[in-house]
Design a protein around this motif. Structure first.
Motif, PDB file in Angstrom:
ATOM      1  N   SER A 251      34.152  43.812  37.230  1.00 39.40           N
ATOM      2  CA  SER A 251      34.137  42.343  37.130  1.00 39.40           C
ATOM      3  C   SER A 251      34.250  41.700  38.504  1.00 39.40           C
ATOM      4  O   SER A 251      34.521  40.514  38.605  1.00 39.40           O
ATOM      5  CB  SER A 251      35.287  41.890  36.234  1.00 39.40           C
ATOM      6  N   ILE A 252      34.080  42.489  39.552  1.00 38.46           N
ATOM      7  CA  ILE A 252      34.200  41.947  40.915  1.00 38.46           C
ATOM      8  C   ILE A 252      32.847  41.437  41.393  1.00 38.46           C
ATOM      9  O   ILE A 252      32.703  40.296  41.822  1.00 38.46           O
ATOM     10  CB  ILE A 252      34.738  43.035  41.874  1.00 38.46           C
ATOM     11  N   TYR A 253      31.873  42.289  41.335  1.00 40.24           N
ATOM     12  CA  TYR A 253      30.548  41.904  41.825  1.00 40.24           C
ATOM     13  C   TYR A 253      29.813  41.114  40.744  1.00 40.24           C
ATOM     14  O   TYR A 253      30.118  41.220  39.554  1.00 40.24           O
ATOM     15  CB  TYR A 253      29.771  43.153  42.250  1.00 40.24           C
TER      16      TYR A 253
ATOM     17  N   ILE B  33      34.407  57.804  32.209  1.00 38.13           N
ATOM     18  CA  ILE B  33      33.602  56.594  32.409  1.00 38.13           C
ATOM     19  C   ILE B  33      34.528  55.391  32.192  1.00 38.13           C
ATOM     20  O   ILE B  33      35.061  55.198  31.093  1.00 38.13           O
ATOM     21  CB  ILE B  33      32.426  56.549  31.391  1.00 38.13           C
ATOM     22  N   HIS B  34      34.717  54.616  33.250  1.00 31.00           N
ATOM     23  CA  HIS B  34      35.606  53.429  33.203  1.00 31.00           C
ATOM     24  C   HIS B  34      34.732  52.211  32.889  1.00 31.00           C
ATOM     25  O   HIS B  34      33.765  51.936  33.599  1.00 31.00           O
ATOM     26  CB  HIS B  34      36.306  53.323  34.556  1.00 31.00           C
ATOM     27  N   LEU B  35      35.123  51.479  31.826  1.00 30.43           N
ATOM     28  CA  LEU B  35      34.208  50.470  31.296  1.00 30.43           C
ATOM     29  C   LEU B  35      34.785  49.063  31.196  1.00 30.43           C
ATOM     30  O   LEU B  35      35.900  48.861  30.701  1.00 30.43           O
ATOM     31  CB  LEU B  35      33.751  50.904  29.902  1.00 30.43           C
TER      32      LEU B  35
ATOM     33  N   SER C 250      38.878  49.314  30.349  1.00 29.39           N
ATOM     34  CA  SER C 250      39.687  48.476  31.248  1.00 29.39           C
ATOM     35  C   SER C 250      40.602  47.556  30.450  1.00 29.39           C
ATOM     36  O   SER C 250      40.184  46.949  29.462  1.00 29.39           O
ATOM     37  CB  SER C 250      38.769  47.608  32.109  1.00 29.39           C
ATOM     38  N   THR C 251      41.856  47.470  30.890  1.00 34.14           N
ATOM     39  CA  THR C 251      42.716  46.384  30.387  1.00 34.14           C
ATOM     40  C   THR C 251      42.946  45.363  31.508  1.00 34.14           C
ATOM     41  O   THR C 251      43.737  44.430  31.352  1.00 34.14           O
ATOM     42  CB  THR C 251      44.091  46.889  29.883  1.00 34.14           C
ATOM     43  N   GLY C 252      42.257  45.580  32.639  1.00 33.20           N
ATOM     44  CA  GLY C 252      42.324  44.613  33.736  1.00 33.20           C
ATOM     45  C   GLY C 252      41.317  43.492  33.509  1.00 33.20           C
ATOM     46  O   GLY C 252      41.517  42.363  33.949  1.00 33.20           O
ATOM     47  N   GLY C 253      40.255  43.820  32.772  1.00 33.31           N
ATOM     48  CA  GLY C 253      39.208  42.834  32.475  1.00 33.31           C
ATOM     49  C   GLY C 253      38.747  42.171  33.746  1.00 33.31           C
ATOM     50  O   GLY C 253      38.203  42.807  34.641  1.00 33.31           O
TER      51      GLY C 253
ATOM     52  N   CYS D 175      42.871  54.188  29.042  1.00 34.51           N
ATOM     53  CA  CYS D 175      42.601  52.810  29.456  1.00 34.51           C
ATOM     54  C   CYS D 175      43.325  52.552  30.770  1.00 34.51           C
ATOM     55  O   CYS D 175      44.249  53.283  31.135  1.00 34.51           O
ATOM     56  CB  CYS D 175      42.996  51.812  28.382  1.00 34.51           C
ATOM     57  N   SER D 176      42.862  51.543  31.482  1.00 41.36           N
ATOM     58  CA  SER D 176      43.499  51.235  32.764  1.00 41.36           C
ATOM     59  C   SER D 176      44.779  50.453  32.511  1.00 41.36           C
ATOM     60  O   SER D 176      44.944  49.827  31.463  1.00 41.36           O
ATOM     61  CB  SER D 176      42.543  50.430  33.649  1.00 41.36           C
ATOM     62  N   LEU D 177      45.692  50.520  33.479  1.00 39.59           N
ATOM     63  CA  LEU D 177      46.913  49.717  33.415  1.00 39.59           C
ATOM     64  C   LEU D 177      47.272  49.320  34.846  1.00 39.59           C
ATOM     65  O   LEU D 177      47.538  50.182  35.693  1.00 39.59           O
ATOM     66  CB  LEU D 177      48.047  50.514  32.759  1.00 39.59           C
TER      67      LEU D 177
ATOM     68  N   ASN E  81      47.748  38.849  44.228  1.00 39.82           N
ATOM     69  CA  ASN E  81      46.515  38.124  44.552  1.00 39.82           C
ATOM     70  C   ASN E  81      45.368  39.106  44.394  1.00 39.82           C
ATOM     71  O   ASN E  81      45.514  40.299  44.716  1.00 39.82           O
ATOM     72  CB  ASN E  81      46.550  37.652  46.004  1.00 39.82           C
ATOM     73  N   PHE E  82      44.249  38.637  43.896  1.00 29.57           N
ATOM     74  CA  PHE E  82      43.068  39.513  43.755  1.00 29.57           C
ATOM     75  C   PHE E  82      41.909  38.691  44.310  1.00 29.57           C
ATOM     76  O   PHE E  82      41.161  38.045  43.578  1.00 29.57           O
ATOM     77  CB  PHE E  82      42.868  39.876  42.282  1.00 29.57           C
ATOM     78  N   GLY E  83      41.816  38.675  45.630  1.00 32.00           N
ATOM     79  CA  GLY E  83      40.917  37.740  46.294  1.00 32.00           C
ATOM     80  C   GLY E  83      39.502  38.271  46.456  1.00 32.00           C
ATOM     81  O   GLY E  83      39.259  39.191  47.236  1.00 32.00           O
TER      82      GLY E  83
ATOM     83  N   GLY F 215      41.450  48.596  49.379  1.00 29.71           N
ATOM     84  CA  GLY F 215      40.352  47.716  49.780  1.00 29.71           C
ATOM     85  C   GLY F 215      40.164  46.476  48.937  1.00 29.71           C
ATOM     86  O   GLY F 215      39.165  45.781  49.109  1.00 29.71           O
ATOM     87  N   VAL F 216      41.092  46.189  48.016  1.00 32.40           N
ATOM     88  CA  VAL F 216      41.024  44.912  47.291  1.00 32.40           C
ATOM     89  C   VAL F 216      41.877  43.911  48.067  1.00 32.40           C
ATOM     90  O   VAL F 216      43.031  44.197  48.388  1.00 32.40           O
ATOM     91  CB  VAL F 216      41.561  45.054  45.851  1.00 32.40           C
ATOM     92  N   MET F 217      41.324  42.752  48.374  1.00 36.48           N
ATOM     93  CA  MET F 217      42.079  41.755  49.151  1.00 36.48           C
ATOM     94  C   MET F 217      43.251  41.244  48.309  1.00 36.48           C
ATOM     95  O   MET F 217      43.054  40.705  47.219  1.00 36.48           O
ATOM     96  CB  MET F 217      41.147  40.611  49.533  1.00 36.48           C
TER      97      MET F 217
ATOM     98  N   LEU G 257      29.584  51.324  40.575  1.00 34.38           N
ATOM     99  CA  LEU G 257      29.183  49.998  41.035  1.00 34.38           C
ATOM    100  C   LEU G 257      30.279  48.946  40.830  1.00 34.38           C
ATOM    101  O   LEU G 257      30.211  47.868  41.404  1.00 34.38           O
ATOM    102  CB  LEU G 257      27.867  49.567  40.361  1.00 34.38           C
ATOM    103  N   GLU G 258      31.280  49.249  40.009  1.00 28.68           N
ATOM    104  CA  GLU G 258      32.429  48.345  39.912  1.00 28.68           C
ATOM    105  C   GLU G 258      33.089  48.180  41.284  1.00 28.68           C
ATOM    106  O   GLU G 258      33.590  47.102  41.610  1.00 28.68           O
ATOM    107  CB  GLU G 258      33.454  48.896  38.912  1.00 28.68           C
ATOM    108  N   ASP G 259      33.104  49.253  42.056  1.00 31.34           N
ATOM    109  CA  ASP G 259      33.863  49.264  43.309  1.00 31.34           C
ATOM    110  C   ASP G 259      32.986  49.080  44.548  1.00 31.34           C
ATOM    111  O   ASP G 259      33.455  48.579  45.564  1.00 31.34           O
ATOM    112  CB  ASP G 259      34.645  50.584  43.429  1.00 31.34           C
TER     113      ASP G 259
HETATM  114  N1  KMH Z   1      38.342  46.787  39.805  1.00 30.42           N
HETATM  115  C1  KMH Z   1      39.199  47.747  40.415  1.00 30.42           C
HETATM  116  C2  KMH Z   1      39.544  47.381  41.821  1.00 30.42           C
HETATM  117  C3  KMH Z   1      40.922  47.524  35.814  1.00 30.42           C
HETATM  118  O1  KMH Z   1      39.821  47.627  35.324  1.00 30.42           O
HETATM  119  O2  KMH Z   1      41.952  47.525  35.145  1.00 30.42           O
HETATM  120  C4  KMH Z   1      40.417  48.042  39.620  1.00 30.42           C
HETATM  121  C5  KMH Z   1      40.225  48.162  38.151  1.00 30.42           C
HETATM  122  C6  KMH Z   1      41.119  47.362  37.312  1.00 30.42           C
HETATM  123  O3  KMH Z   1      39.410  48.921  37.694  1.00 30.42           O
END
Ligand code: KMH
Ligand code: ZN
Length: 310
Positions: free
Chosen positions: A14-16, A46-48, A83-86, A107-109, A115-117, A200-202, A256-258
């Motif tokens: 969800s960054i790019y 596979i992280h989704l 992902s639970t970070g969404g 799942c992620s936690l 800050n997630f700049g 590397g995340v601001m 590509l998420e990263d």
């Molecule tokens: N986007 C990554 C920097 C998540 O999905 O919970 C970290 C991440 C967070 O993958």
């Protein structure tokens, strides 16, 4: 010593945003194709995340996950990690919806509020495909990515204890490893833990070898032999720091998420291209790539048959 190295591929995140790369998967079909390709190339996890197919906007709607989960589950043995970070702008309630519906193996936690700049990415582009893109980036200048102790505890209890998911603990800084150790001490978590060192995340630790060493030292001190670690670096240092992670005895995450590029600076056209590069490095160093079942055994996952593949 030769060992099995787990590759996670984080497909879209969800960054790019769509303007930044024509190859960023957005629709259910694109996410499924890239995930299956990454698994074939050697990714065992596979992280989704999901996106709104029409606009590419980050989404936590179960309906959008339905656009690719059944397809991936039917065509690969990979461990599906939801992902639970969404996106850092979503509420926790929204962020938990897809994993709650699916009861995934992993799942992620995210282990702390921060800050997630990503607003600085905005300067590099001008002709946006969608209005939401610059708006979302700009909003990260004033919003907090909230992951309080209560949020973390509730997620562990709900997704971990009740639904049997294991976690990819996203640790962006030393304090997040301290927080993880607190939950272990209090009996909420037991090993083997899967700790993702996120560089590397601001707002978190920068992508440097020194920061990775510091995180590894902290985790060794606080978690002892109860953990496996993986390394992800956002942006252009992705492969270098993942390689350092392998040398230090860890696992790796690409995708590509990263990072939208390859080490050459060219666009990655698929997630599989990044997986193939790190796979070559793993094998050149004398190690093997872990299969999905190797990953299940190492991380003591419950098994794909216990997942509701939507
Ligand atoms: N986007 C990554 C920097 C998540 O999905 O919970 C970290 C991440 C967070 O993958
Ligand atoms: Zn993610």
């Amino acid at each position: 010593m030769s060992r099995k190295v787990i590759i996670t591929s984080a497909i879209t995140g969800s960054i790019y945003t769509p303007t930044m790369s024509p190859y960023l998967p957005v629709t259910g079909k694109e996410i499924a194709e890239q995930a299956i390709g990454a698994a074939e190339a050697g990714a065992s996890i596979i992280h989704l995340h999901a996106r709104v197919p029409e606009t590419g906007q980050p989404s936590a709607e179960v309906e959008h996950f339905r656009g690719f989960i059944p397809e991936i589950a039917a065509n690969s043995r990979a461990v599906l990690n939801i992902s639970t970070g969404g996106s850092s702008l979503m509420s926790l309630e929204e962020r938990l919806r897809p994993a709650t519906a699916m009861a995934p193996e992993m799942c992620s936690l995210n282990m702390g509020s921060m800050n997630f700049g990503i607003f600085t990415l905005k300067r590099r582009y001008s002709n946006w495909k969608h209005e939401w893109e610059p708006q979302l980036l700009e909003a990260t200048k004033e919003r907090i990515f909230a992951n309080t102790y209560a949020d973390i505890e509730n997620t562990i209890c709900h997704l971990g204890h009740d639904l049997g998911a294991k976690f990819e603990f996203e640790c962006y800084d030393l304090s997040h490893i301290e927080t993880l150790a607190y939950f272990v001490r209090k009996g909420f978590l037991t090993g083997p833990l899967y700790v993702q060192f996120v560089l590397g995340v601001m707002g978190g630790a920068g992508a440097t070898p020194e920061n990775l060493m510091a995180m590894k030292s902290a985790a060794d001190r606080l978690l002892g032999d109860q953990y496996h670690f993986s390394v992800l670096a956002a942006g252009k240092h992705q492969m270098e720091l993942a390689t350092m992670g392998i040398v230090l005895g860890g696992h790796v995450r690409v995708g590509l998420e990263d990072s939208l590029t390859l080490p050459s600076g060219e666009f990655a056209k698929t997630n599989a291209e990044q997986v193939a590069i790190i796979r070559n490095i793993i094998e050149a160093l004398g190690h093997q790539v872990a299969s999905p079942d190797d990953a299940r055994e190492m991380l003591q996952l419950k098994g794909a048959e216990k997942v509701n593949a939507l």
